[in-house]
Design an enzyme around this catalytic site. Sequence first.
Site, mmCIF file in Angstrom:
data_model
loop_
_atom_site.group_PDB
_atom_site.id
_atom_site.type_symbol
_atom_site.label_atom_id
_atom_site.label_comp_id
_atom_site.label_asym_id
_atom_site.label_seq_id
_atom_site.Cartn_x
_atom_site.Cartn_y
_atom_site.Cartn_z
ATOM 1 N N SER A 91 6.139 -1.887 -4.158
ATOM 2 C CA SER A 91 6.825 -2.234 -3.134
ATOM 3 C C SER A 91 6.759 -2.126 -2.061
ATOM 4 O O SER A 91 6.517 -0.135 -1.247
ATOM 5 C CB SER A 91 7.927 -0.761 -3.664
ATOM 6 O OG SER A 91 8.083 -0.509 -4.856
ATOM 7 N N LYS A 166 13.629 -4.057 -3.941
ATOM 8 C CA LYS A 166 13.899 -3.326 -4.315
ATOM 9 C C LYS A 166 13.664 -2.010 -3.500
ATOM 10 O O LYS A 166 14.148 -0.884 -4.467
ATOM 11 C CB LYS A 166 11.705 -3.469 -4.362
ATOM 12 C CG LYS A 166 11.572 -2.177 -5.468
ATOM 13 C CD LYS A 166 11.574 -2.297 -6.163
ATOM 14 C CE LYS A 166 10.806 -0.598 -6.998
ATOM 15 N NZ LYS A 166 11.005 -0.128 -8.333
ATOM 16 N N LYS A 235 8.958 7.346 0.152
ATOM 17 C CA LYS A 235 8.940 6.708 0.996
ATOM 18 C C LYS A 235 9.580 5.029 0.586
ATOM 19 O O LYS A 235 10.055 4.393 1.679
ATOM 20 C CB LYS A 235 7.204 5.662 0.111
ATOM 21 C CG LYS A 235 6.414 4.522 0.673
ATOM 22 C CD LYS A 235 7.219 2.632 -0.014
ATOM 23 C CE LYS A 235 6.390 3.151 -1.300
ATOM 24 N NZ LYS A 235 5.928 2.237 -2.318
HETATM 25 P P1 NDP Z 1 -0.526 4.551 -8.684
HETATM 26 O O1 NDP Z 1 -0.609 6.004 -6.769
HETATM 27 O O2 NDP Z 1 -0.334 5.231 -10.063
HETATM 28 O O3 NDP Z 1 -1.758 3.849 -8.477
HETATM 29 C C1 NDP Z 1 -1.973 3.139 -6.844
HETATM 30 C C2 NDP Z 1 -2.832 2.055 -6.616
HETATM 31 O O4 NDP Z 1 -3.311 1.562 -5.475
HETATM 32 C C3 NDP Z 1 -4.363 2.749 -7.230
HETATM 33 O O5 NDP Z 1 -4.842 2.054 -8.244
HETATM 34 C C4 NDP Z 1 -4.842 3.510 -6.125
HETATM 35 O O6 NDP Z 1 -6.549 3.144 -6.723
HETATM 36 C C5 NDP Z 1 -4.949 2.278 -5.081
HETATM 37 N N1 NDP Z 1 -4.328 2.756 -3.733
HETATM 38 C C6 NDP Z 1 -4.625 3.588 -3.680
HETATM 39 N N2 NDP Z 1 -5.106 3.810 -1.730
HETATM 40 C C7 NDP Z 1 -5.524 2.457 -2.153
HETATM 41 C C8 NDP Z 1 -6.207 1.810 -1.099
HETATM 42 N N3 NDP Z 1 -6.034 2.492 0.682
HETATM 43 N N4 NDP Z 1 -6.803 0.636 -0.965
HETATM 44 C C9 NDP Z 1 -6.934 0.552 -2.320
HETATM 45 N N5 NDP Z 1 -6.982 0.795 -3.163
HETATM 46 C C10 NDP Z 1 -5.752 1.672 -3.105
HETATM 47 O O7 NDP Z 1 0.877 4.146 -7.969
HETATM 48 P P2 NDP Z 1 1.754 3.135 -9.152
HETATM 49 O O8 NDP Z 1 0.662 2.460 -10.142
HETATM 50 O O9 NDP Z 1 3.058 4.149 -9.501
HETATM 51 O O10 NDP Z 1 2.728 2.622 -7.747
HETATM 52 C C11 NDP Z 1 2.023 1.162 -6.992
HETATM 53 C C12 NDP Z 1 2.936 0.506 -6.529
HETATM 54 O O11 NDP Z 1 4.142 0.450 -7.315
HETATM 55 C C13 NDP Z 1 4.288 1.313 -5.684
HETATM 56 O O12 NDP Z 1 4.146 1.145 -3.923
HETATM 57 C C14 NDP Z 1 4.820 2.389 -5.985
HETATM 58 O O13 NDP Z 1 6.403 2.562 -5.489
HETATM 59 C C15 NDP Z 1 5.469 1.333 -7.311
HETATM 60 N N6 NDP Z 1 6.334 1.100 -8.540
HETATM 61 C C16 NDP Z 1 5.966 2.550 -9.056
HETATM 62 C C17 NDP Z 1 6.660 2.384 -10.342
HETATM 63 C C18 NDP Z 1 6.626 4.113 -11.334
HETATM 64 O O14 NDP Z 1 7.155 3.931 -12.102
HETATM 65 N N7 NDP Z 1 5.204 4.230 -11.329
HETATM 66 C C19 NDP Z 1 8.074 1.583 -10.700
HETATM 67 C C20 NDP Z 1 8.283 0.585 -10.076
HETATM 68 C C21 NDP Z 1 7.459 0.136 -8.858
HETATM 69 P P3 NDP Z 1 -7.355 4.623 -6.973
HETATM 70 O O15 NDP Z 1 -7.321 3.862 -8.768
HETATM 71 O O16 NDP Z 1 -8.984 4.599 -5.552
HETATM 72 O O17 NDP Z 1 -6.177 5.742 -6.279
#
Ligand code: NDP
Length: 290
Positions: A91, A166, A235
Amino acid sequence: MEIGFIGLGAMGGPMAANLAAGQLTKVWNRTADVAVSHQQEHGTLAVTDLQDLGDVEVVCSCLPTDVEVAAIADVLGPMLAPGTVWIDHTSGDPRGARDVAAALDANGVRYLDAPVSGGTDGAVAGTLTTMIGGEEAVLEQVRPVLERMATSIVHVGPVGAGMAVKAVNNALLATSLWAAAEGLAALTKAGVPASTALEVINAATGRSFATEVLLPEHALTREFPVTFALSLLAKDVGLAQAVLEDAQVDGQVLRLVDQLTRSASEELGPDAGHVELVRIIEQAAGVELR
Ligand code: NDP
């Protein structure tokens, strides 16, 4: 079709697991141990170097914002073969999506923004809704991939349009959460338990995902599971502001929701889940929703 999945967080982890049930799925995660555990649990193939994704036909990413996607696309984009399709489930900011699409296009890589809705339950069940920005022909090419993760796949416009929809969707989620929590706090003080009030509201016209699922299952149980970070919701509401500003629409309600959600995220900290904003209403009103 070989797929590479980048970002195995709360959403990406289960989404990649569903892909792996049907085709070879290589997974990369910033914290490499997470990818190794994913391989053991779901039969994916963990890679530690982005270069190992150079031969996939489809790249999926699910990262916090478009900024992290852009950084990875800078490295991986030039390694991908022309014709590769990049599906971005993050998102993010529609403007960021357009920049990433243009950078990838220079290498012949086609980009779709495909943010998702449906929460972690929907990600596990493979029943997400995804809103697609980009060329319809590219969407048709990868539709079978999307169908492993989502049951509702809607083409909404050119690159960036998916992200815009979104952002507005999540601004509405935040609005209904704040408004419902305020109303329930008042009803509790007036002697109507929140659970009783929700029984009525959920059979009436004030219902929403907040009243039907989030408040009863996350707040009234006092469990407040962290399935979606409050910082990520803040965000998204901020991104909706940008969508309104770009369109020159004066959004008074969403501006207030943006301020409230940002300040709640600052107050409750980076580990707070999105439903915990209810605690701020509860504290101010001196009640607990039950
Ligand atoms: P999480 O915080 O659970 O996961 C984030 C992921 O991104 C992890 O794999 C993390 O890796 C990785 N990451 C973070 N920073 C970096 C970086 N600088 N470089 C590379 N990888 C990175 O987030 P969500 O899965 O909850 O959310 C992901 C997206 O989906 C977001 O945009 C969110 O808004 C959207 N979303 C979330 C929902 C929810 O219910 N959770 C629903 C719908 C959309 P690491 O393991 O190393 O931290």
